[in-house]
Scaffold this active site. Structure first.
Site: not given
Length: 324
Positions: A22, A67, A92, A155, A199, A283
């Site tokens: 993105f 990678d 995430s 994360y 979201v 969450r």
């Protein structure tokens, strides 16, 4: 204002890792539109070939499938590069709680490989993605660099480690590194699908399909949602920043504060949908409130974001209407 006026030396070459993702694909698109060369490195694990297919005919564009967990790949990718924009990471918070070892290998070791390759290949500036999640449970608003709390997810830990490694690379080896602590970035080409989708695109897609979205928690959590154009500006301005500004991480946001429930109703109104949301459990690992002090980025990077939340949201809605 913005970044269209920014000038780099003629023939400058940028490496964008995670370039099919993105944020990465938006960086590739902008840099190519400014007339500079781009090498996009992506293993397509979370990025999408479709995000970068449009650049294939551009002679200034090169795609490299690889990678960042492999040092040789990073060395090849940094060859002949002036500016490295390291966006390759798995995002995430909830997914990182399920896969801590993978996150360590991908987000920490991968970034370290990139730092080392950039150092060995003489890259001028190394700009990398960090995250507002590094603030953890620190309760004060706005969030200010140097005032971090206890981390709440693997994360967040990976991003904190990346910042420490980058700081060391500036201090020990003189590599100019600049961390971008992104606050809830949204905009065109952000994936609305999957369990870990962000979201805003997720809500837009569900509402367009007349589905009932689920809000985690009570909807009263707040975020400093940041439109993609502001993030592009920050990355490019970091490439032109002084050596004195290197070795630090900066809040990259608009400096606003939006409540999830308000965003939901803004979207239902904009999309002319009369659908009430479901409310699910909170969450795990999420920060309740987030709002950024962007004065350090303003002062040291010349960051001056053009897009407030409403302006960005209108553009995002228009893009998803056309592309979903």
């Amino acid at each position: 204002m913005g970044y269209r006026h920014l000038k780099f030396p003629e023939g400058s070459k940028f490496l964008v890792t995670g370039g099919a993702g993105f944020i990465g694909s938006n960086l590739c698109e902008t840099i190519l539109s400014m007339g500079y060369k781009v090498r996009c490195l992506d293993d397509l694990s979370t990025g999408k070939q479709a995000n970068v297919d449009m650049f294939l005919d551009n002679p200034n564009y090169e795609f490299m499938k690889g990678d960042i967990k492999d040092l040789d790949t990073c060395m090849k990718a940094c060859d002949g590069v002036d500016y490295a924009l390291n966006q390759a990471a798995w995002g995430s918070v909830p997914r990182s709680i399920e896969m801590p070892i993978f996150y360590c290998k991908n987000n920490i070791e991968g970034t370290l490989n990139m730092l080392e390759a950039a150092r060995q290949k003489g890259v001028k500036k190394f700009v990398y993605a960090s995250s507002s999640s590094v603030y953890g449970d620190e309760p004060n608003l706005p969030k200010r660099e140097g005032r971090e709390g206890n981390l709440l997810s693997p994360y967040a830990l990976t991003k904190r480690c990346d910042e420490e490694w980058a700081k060391l690379y500036t201090k020990l080896y003189g590599l100019d590194t600049y961390g971008m602590r992104y606050f809830n970035v949204f905009g065109r080409r952000q994936d609305p699908n999957g369990a870990y989708a962000a979201v805003i695109p997720k809500f837009i897609k569900q509402l367009l399909n007349d589905e009932q979205p689920t809000i985690n928690g009570d909807g009263k959590q707040s975020r400093d949602f940041t439109y993609i154009e502001n993030v592009i500006e920050a990355n490019l301005k970091a490439c032109l920043a002084s050596h004195e500004a290197a070795g630090r991480a900066y809040n990259i946001a608009y400096g606003g504060r939006e409540y999830l429930i308000d965003i939901y109703y803004t979207l239902t109104k904009a999309l002319e949908k009369d659908i009430e949301p479901n409310f699910g459990p909170d969450r795990k690992g999420d920060i309740k409130h987030s709002n950024a002090d962007i004065s350090a980025a303003r002062e040291l990077l010349g960051y001056d974001p053009d897009y407030d939340f409403a302006k960005g949201l209108n553009e995002a809605i228009a893009w998803y209407r056309e592309n979903l």
